[in-house]
Design a protein around this motif. Structure first.
Motif, PDB file in Angstrom:
ATOM      1  N   MET A 154       1.212  -1.511  -0.098  1.00  0.00           N
ATOM      2  CA  MET A 154      -0.011   0.386  -0.004  1.00  0.00           C
ATOM      3  C   MET A 154       1.433   1.076   0.159  1.00  0.00           C
ATOM      4  O   MET A 154       1.974   0.974   0.934  1.00  0.00           O
ATOM      5  CB  MET A 154      -0.726   0.210   1.624  1.00  0.00           C
ATOM      6  N   GLY A 155       0.482   2.752  -0.967  1.00  0.00           N
ATOM      7  CA  GLY A 155       0.733   3.789  -0.844  1.00  0.00           C
ATOM      8  C   GLY A 155       0.466   4.522  -0.366  1.00  0.00           C
ATOM      9  O   GLY A 155       0.026   4.144   1.411  1.00  0.00           O
ATOM     10  N   GLU A 156       1.671   5.302   0.507  1.00  0.00           N
ATOM     11  CA  GLU A 156       0.792   6.371   1.380  1.00  0.00           C
ATOM     12  C   GLU A 156      -0.292   6.802   1.175  1.00  0.00           C
ATOM     13  O   GLU A 156      -1.286   7.576   0.140  1.00  0.00           O
ATOM     14  CB  GLU A 156       2.353   7.433   1.463  1.00  0.00           C
ATOM     15  N   TRP A 157      -1.027   7.786   2.360  1.00  0.00           N
ATOM     16  CA  TRP A 157      -2.489   8.536   1.839  1.00  0.00           C
ATOM     17  C   TRP A 157      -2.535   9.010   2.489  1.00  0.00           C
ATOM     18  O   TRP A 157      -1.704   9.653   3.501  1.00  0.00           O
ATOM     19  CB  TRP A 157      -3.530   6.808   2.668  1.00  0.00           C
ATOM     20  N   THR A 158      -3.476  10.015   1.931  1.00  0.00           N
ATOM     21  CA  THR A 158      -2.916  11.989   2.677  1.00  0.00           C
ATOM     22  C   THR A 158      -4.498  11.477   4.108  1.00  0.00           C
ATOM     23  O   THR A 158      -5.288   9.979   3.505  1.00  0.00           O
ATOM     24  CB  THR A 158      -3.863  12.565   1.639  1.00  0.00           C
ATOM     25  N   ILE A 159      -4.699  12.553   4.805  1.00  0.00           N
ATOM     26  CA  ILE A 159      -5.519  12.240   5.849  1.00  0.00           C
ATOM     27  C   ILE A 159      -7.767  12.580   4.433  1.00  0.00           C
ATOM     28  O   ILE A 159      -8.462  11.798   4.554  1.00  0.00           O
ATOM     29  CB  ILE A 159      -5.305  13.177   6.824  1.00  0.00           C
ATOM     30  N   GLY A 160      -7.595  13.458   3.989  1.00  0.00           N
ATOM     31  CA  GLY A 160      -8.309  13.790   3.114  1.00  0.00           C
ATOM     32  C   GLY A 160      -8.471  12.232   2.012  1.00  0.00           C
ATOM     33  O   GLY A 160      -9.592  12.445   2.636  1.00  0.00           O
ATOM     34  N   TRP A 207      12.440  17.884   8.772  1.00  0.00           N
ATOM     35  CA  TRP A 207      11.559  18.447   9.106  1.00  0.00           C
ATOM     36  C   TRP A 207      11.415  19.978   8.345  1.00  0.00           C
ATOM     37  O   TRP A 207      10.245  20.992   8.472  1.00  0.00           O
ATOM     38  CB  TRP A 207      13.241  19.595  10.338  1.00  0.00           C
ATOM     39  N   GLU A 208      11.715  19.846   6.945  1.00  0.00           N
ATOM     40  CA  GLU A 208      10.954  20.624   5.832  1.00  0.00           C
ATOM     41  C   GLU A 208       9.539  20.100   5.864  1.00  0.00           C
ATOM     42  O   GLU A 208       9.054  19.290   5.664  1.00  0.00           O
ATOM     43  CB  GLU A 208      11.196  20.805   4.608  1.00  0.00           C
ATOM     44  N   CYS A 209       8.186  21.421   5.520  1.00  0.00           N
ATOM     45  CA  CYS A 209       7.298  21.265   4.918  1.00  0.00           C
ATOM     46  C   CYS A 209       7.148  21.504   3.372  1.00  0.00           C
ATOM     47  O   CYS A 209       7.562  23.297   3.428  1.00  0.00           O
ATOM     48  CB  CYS A 209       6.207  21.618   6.227  1.00  0.00           C
ATOM     49  N   GLY A 210       6.684  21.271   2.732  1.00  0.00           N
ATOM     50  CA  GLY A 210       6.456  21.689   1.190  1.00  0.00           C
ATOM     51  C   GLY A 210       5.045  22.690   1.393  1.00  0.00           C
ATOM     52  O   GLY A 210       4.416  22.105  -0.330  1.00  0.00           O
ATOM     53  N   ARG A 253       7.193  15.117  -0.806  1.00  0.00           N
ATOM     54  CA  ARG A 253       8.153  14.807   0.307  1.00  0.00           C
ATOM     55  C   ARG A 253       9.038  14.733   0.496  1.00  0.00           C
ATOM     56  O   ARG A 253       9.555  14.543   0.864  1.00  0.00           O
ATOM     57  CB  ARG A 253       6.788  14.078   1.340  1.00  0.00           C
ATOM     58  N   ARG A 254       9.069  13.117  -0.629  1.00  0.00           N
ATOM     59  CA  ARG A 254      10.547  12.955  -0.933  1.00  0.00           C
ATOM     60  C   ARG A 254      11.415  13.518  -1.593  1.00  0.00           C
ATOM     61  O   ARG A 254      12.937  13.620  -1.329  1.00  0.00           O
ATOM     62  CB  ARG A 254       9.943  12.011  -1.797  1.00  0.00           C
ATOM     63  N   LEU A 255      11.446  15.458  -1.619  1.00  0.00           N
ATOM     64  CA  LEU A 255      12.364  16.086  -2.304  1.00  0.00           C
ATOM     65  C   LEU A 255      12.898  16.377  -0.409  1.00  0.00           C
ATOM     66  O   LEU A 255      13.413  17.479  -1.048  1.00  0.00           O
ATOM     67  CB  LEU A 255      12.259  16.990  -3.003  1.00  0.00           C
ATOM     68  N   LEU A 256      12.379  16.700   0.582  1.00  0.00           N
ATOM     69  CA  LEU A 256      12.235  17.342   1.384  1.00  0.00           C
ATOM     70  C   LEU A 256      13.793  16.872   3.278  1.00  0.00           C
ATOM     71  O   LEU A 256      13.101  15.854   2.574  1.00  0.00           O
ATOM     72  CB  LEU A 256      10.576  17.504   2.169  1.00  0.00           C
ATOM     73  N   GLN A 257      14.075  17.430   3.356  1.00  0.00           N
ATOM     74  CA  GLN A 257      14.380  17.040   4.542  1.00  0.00           C
ATOM     75  C   GLN A 257      13.313  16.836   5.761  1.00  0.00           C
ATOM     76  O   GLN A 257      12.028  17.115   5.458  1.00  0.00           O
ATOM     77  CB  GLN A 257      15.690  17.756   4.552  1.00  0.00           C
TER      78      GLN A 257
END
Length: 68
Positions: free
Chosen positions: A1-7, A63-66, A57-61
């Motif tokens: 299963m891949g990632e899911w968002t809350i939405g 602690w970072e938020c995109g 998300r995969r491009l962030l550290q």
């Protein structure tokens, strides 16, 4: 299963049990379907004004938020 968002999780629940009561606040009672429709409308409104995820998300550290 891949990632899911809350939405996505919330929409999946609303698809299965749209008429089940989700919240009660005083005299106001809302179902999963009603809340899903309202939150989807808010999300489209905000996205239409440029708010959203700007960096994957995969491009962030860690602690970072995109997102806005």
């Amino acid at each position: 299963m891949g990632e899911w968002t809350i939405g996505q999780v919330f929409d999946a629940i609303a698809d299965v049990i749209p008429n089940r009561v989700m919240t009660v606040c005083g005299q106001r009672v809302s179902t999963f379907g009603e809340v899903a429709q309202r939150t989807r409308g808010l999300a489209h409104f905000l996205a239409g004004r440029g708010l959203g995820a700007h960096t994957e998300r995969r491009l962030l550290q860690q602690w970072e938020c995109g997102q806005d």
